[in-house]
Design an enzyme around this catalytic site. Structure first.
Site, PDB file in Angstrom:
ATOM      1  N   TYR A  51      -0.808  14.551  13.034  1.00 43.93           N
ATOM      2  CA  TYR A  51      -0.908  15.260  11.751  1.00 43.93           C
ATOM      3  C   TYR A  51       0.302  14.930  10.896  1.00 43.93           C
ATOM      4  O   TYR A  51       1.433  14.933  11.400  1.00 43.93           O
ATOM      5  CB  TYR A  51      -0.965  16.777  11.976  1.00 43.93           C
ATOM      6  CG  TYR A  51      -2.367  17.325  11.803  1.00 43.93           C
ATOM      7  CD1 TYR A  51      -3.074  17.090  10.627  1.00 43.93           C
ATOM      8  CD2 TYR A  51      -2.976  18.080  12.800  1.00 43.93           C
ATOM      9  CE1 TYR A  51      -4.359  17.585  10.460  1.00 43.93           C
ATOM     10  CE2 TYR A  51      -4.262  18.577  12.641  1.00 43.93           C
ATOM     11  CZ  TYR A  51      -4.945  18.327  11.464  1.00 43.93           C
ATOM     12  OH  TYR A  51      -6.209  18.809  11.297  1.00 43.93           O
ATOM     13  N   GLU A  53       0.791  16.117   7.237  1.00 35.46           N
ATOM     14  CA  GLU A  53       0.733  16.693   5.892  1.00 35.46           C
ATOM     15  C   GLU A  53       2.045  16.443   5.154  1.00 35.46           C
ATOM     16  O   GLU A  53       3.131  16.611   5.742  1.00 35.46           O
ATOM     17  CB  GLU A  53       0.489  18.204   5.938  1.00 35.46           C
ATOM     18  CG  GLU A  53      -0.962  18.555   6.099  1.00 35.46           C
ATOM     19  CD  GLU A  53      -1.317  18.906   7.516  1.00 35.46           C
ATOM     20  OE1 GLU A  53      -0.663  18.357   8.432  1.00 35.46           O
ATOM     21  OE2 GLU A  53      -2.242  19.722   7.706  1.00 35.46           O
ATOM     22  N   ASP A 197     -12.401   3.397 -12.243  1.00 35.85           N
ATOM     23  CA  ASP A 197     -12.882   3.401 -10.863  1.00 35.85           C
ATOM     24  C   ASP A 197     -13.251   1.954 -10.517  1.00 35.85           C
ATOM     25  O   ASP A 197     -14.308   1.453 -10.894  1.00 35.85           O
ATOM     26  CB  ASP A 197     -14.106   4.329 -10.765  1.00 35.85           C
ATOM     27  CG  ASP A 197     -14.693   4.378  -9.364  1.00 35.85           C
ATOM     28  OD1 ASP A 197     -14.394   3.479  -8.560  1.00 35.85           O
ATOM     29  OD2 ASP A 197     -15.467   5.318  -9.073  1.00 35.85           O
ATOM     30  N   THR A 223     -11.981   2.596  -3.591  1.00 36.65           N
ATOM     31  CA  THR A 223     -12.128   2.687  -2.147  1.00 36.65           C
ATOM     32  C   THR A 223     -11.469   1.434  -1.584  1.00 36.65           C
ATOM     33  O   THR A 223     -11.206   0.474  -2.306  1.00 36.65           O
ATOM     34  CB  THR A 223     -13.618   2.710  -1.738  1.00 36.65           C
ATOM     35  OG1 THR A 223     -14.297   1.689  -2.461  1.00 36.65           O
ATOM     36  CG2 THR A 223     -14.256   4.046  -2.026  1.00 36.65           C
ATOM     37  N   LYS A 226     -14.592  -1.920   0.336  1.00 41.65           N
ATOM     38  CA  LYS A 226     -15.649  -2.754  -0.268  1.00 41.65           C
ATOM     39  C   LYS A 226     -15.128  -4.187  -0.373  1.00 41.65           C
ATOM     40  O   LYS A 226     -14.820  -4.777   0.660  1.00 41.65           O
ATOM     41  CB  LYS A 226     -16.066  -2.147  -1.610  1.00 41.65           C
ATOM     42  CG  LYS A 226     -16.681  -0.734  -1.448  1.00 41.65           C
ATOM     43  CD  LYS A 226     -17.257  -0.217  -2.746  1.00 41.65           C
ATOM     44  CE  LYS A 226     -18.016   1.083  -2.557  1.00 41.65           C
ATOM     45  NZ  LYS A 226     -17.165   2.281  -2.622  1.00 41.65           N
ATOM     46  N   ARG A 232     -12.425   2.224   5.836  1.00 42.71           N
ATOM     47  CA  ARG A 232     -12.977   3.237   4.932  1.00 42.71           C
ATOM     48  C   ARG A 232     -11.828   4.105   4.446  1.00 42.71           C
ATOM     49  O   ARG A 232     -11.031   4.589   5.234  1.00 42.71           O
ATOM     50  CB  ARG A 232     -14.013   4.098   5.653  1.00 42.71           C
ATOM     51  CG  ARG A 232     -15.220   3.309   6.112  1.00 42.71           C
ATOM     52  CD  ARG A 232     -16.386   4.199   6.394  1.00 42.71           C
ATOM     53  NE  ARG A 232     -17.181   4.380   5.205  1.00 42.71           N
ATOM     54  CZ  ARG A 232     -18.102   3.508   4.781  1.00 42.71           C
ATOM     55  NH1 ARG A 232     -18.332   2.388   5.432  1.00 42.71           N
ATOM     56  NH2 ARG A 232     -18.797   3.752   3.695  1.00 42.71           N
TER      57      ARG A 232
HETATM   58  N1  DSN Z   1     -21.898   4.374  -1.718  1.00 40.24           N
HETATM   59  C1  DSN Z   1     -21.121   3.518  -2.559  1.00 40.24           C
HETATM   60  C2  DSN Z   1     -21.922   2.365  -3.056  1.00 40.24           C
HETATM   61  O1  DSN Z   1     -22.781   1.937  -2.321  1.00 40.24           O
HETATM   62  O2  DSN Z   1     -21.689   1.875  -4.143  1.00 40.24           O
HETATM   63  C3  DSN Z   1     -20.447   4.249  -3.651  1.00 40.24           C
HETATM   64  O3  DSN Z   1     -19.851   5.374  -3.136  1.00 40.24           O
END
Ligand code: DSN
Length: 411
Positions: A51, A53, A197, A223, A226, A232
């Site tokens: 942990y 925090e 974003d 994120t 990707k 993740r």
């Molecule tokens: N689920 C993602 C996507 O497939 O674009 C976005 O959060």
């Protein structure tokens, strides 16, 4: 997975089958990627036992000296990679990162603008079923009905009329470049915060093939799993003047302890993304997407905006019938291609039975495939779309795809 096999054969069985699936299908979901073995090891490491925090060297629990160093490395690398003044590497994923940004700048009920889900925005950009649309007052902008492109004049007009506190730019299903500078200018004109974003395209930005909005944008989030090919997770980058607001919003505002195993995975992925090979990788993602787009269009398949500038393509299946997305996605899956049904702009059908297909090239490029393979794949896809009920055709293509996957192993 020897320990899992021994401890829990049932779960092991499914994990093994999932590994086999990932190896033997063409994964063309544009938001997915295959992480490196090093990132996998980090995510499965003892760091998850701790942990932490707080922030590096200012924690609420003892025993964080090593975690502090790892998080500091991740922060420094994220700042360097994107040229950011400040980085917060703790968001657990994209939606929590966006929620933290809302929390930092908006009171419940305040107004913000985001791209309509049906035109390529994300749930957190103001969908009625999401916290963003429930807690805050969402005003949507769309794309032009004819060109299917963002209309910046119209976006400015809406912003001047609505005076939102926050304007979100960014996509989950928009295959073209976004003029982030224009968004920043509009936001400044109406005294709003601009949140970019870049979740889908952050790897392409890190690789230098798409313009980096970080130097001039108030707040940027992404994120990390990707095109960036990390674990993740989420990442927020911002101007120093917003650093405290963002940090407080992530912890203690939104989250408790960060997932340190994933923080280490992020640090490793950021290092990978600084290497010359990653530049080549991101260039190839776009070359592959363009090659796939021209093959599909040559085969008579309609693409939203007639092409792509990034890693993703949106097929408009309406010439074959309204609401066919899911049926075609299933037929493609039976043939060995995994993509997802998606709405197209101004879809006459529902989000559950949409009229489009969304697909992309990040995983295929990770596996080493190039334009030649995209041409083959594009032709197979077109064949399945046109003859989606033919079991024989799907069987033949499944066999060809198994062979192709064997020629491009990753795990
Ligand atoms: N689920 C993602 C996507 O497939 O674009 C976005 O959060």
């Amino acid at each position: 997975m020897e320990s899992i096999k021994e401890a829990d054969p049932e779960v092991f069985g499914y994990m093994n089958q999932e590994l086999e699936r990932q190896k033997s299908v063409l994964n063309m979901i544009p938001s997915e990627n295959y992480v490196s073995p090093a990132v996998l090891e980090a995510c499965g490491s003892v760091l998850m036992n701790k942990y932490s925090e707080g922030y590096p060297f200012k924690r609420y629990y003892q025993g964080n000296e090593h975690v502090d160093n790892i998080e500091k490395i991740a922060i420094d690398r994220a700042k360097k990679l994107f040229g950011a003044e400040h980085a917060n590497v703790q968001p657990l994923s994209g939606s929590p990162a966006n929620a933290a940004v809302f929390l930092a700048f908006l009171k419940p009920g305040e107004k913000f603008m985001g791209l309509d889900l049906a035109c390529g925005g994300h749930l957190t950009h103001g969908s009625k079923v999401n916290f963003s649309g429930k807690i805050y007052q969402a005003v949507s902008y769309g794309v032009d009905k004819e060109t299917e492109l963002l209309d910046y004049g119209k976006i400015r007009e809406i912003a001047l009329r609505e005076k939102p506190r926050l304007i979100i730019s960014g996509l989950t299903a928009y295959p073209r470049n976004i003029d982030f500078k224009r968004f920043q200018k509009i936001a400044e004109e109406v005294d709003a915060i601009h949140l970019a974003d870049i979740s889908h395209i952050s790897g392409l930005i890190a690789g230098g093939v798409l313009e980096n909005p970080v130097p001039y944008t108030d707040v940027v989030m992404t994120t990390t799993h990707k095109t960036l090919r990390g674990p993740r997770g989420g990442l927020i980058l911002c101007k120093e003047k917003y650093a405290k607001d963002i940090d407080r919003a992530v912890f203690p505002g939104m989250q408790g302890g960060p997932h340190n195993n994933n923080t280490a995975g992020k640090a490793i992925a950021f290092k990978d993304a600084m290497q010359p090979e990653f530049k080549e990788y991101s260039q190839q993602i776009i070359k592959n997407a363009k090659a796939l787009a021209s093959t599909l269009m040559d085969e008579g398949i309609k693409l939203v905006t007639n092409g792509t500038d990034n890693h993703l393509l949106l097929i408009d299946l309406r010439p074959f019938g309204i609401g066919l997305g899911r049926e075609v996605a299933v037929a493609l899956e039976e043939s060995g291609i995994c993509c997802n049904a998606n709405s197209v702009p101004y879809d006459e059908s529902t989000p559950f039975k949409p009229s489009g297909l969304r697909l992309g090239t990040p995983v295929l490029t990770t596996r080493g495939m190039k334009e030649k393979e995209m041409e083959e794949i594009g032709k197979w896809m077109a064949d399945v779309i046109k003859a989606r009920e033919s079991k024989e055709l799907k069987g033949i293509i499944r066999g060809k795809i198994r062979n192709l996957c064997e020629r491009f192993p990753y795990y």
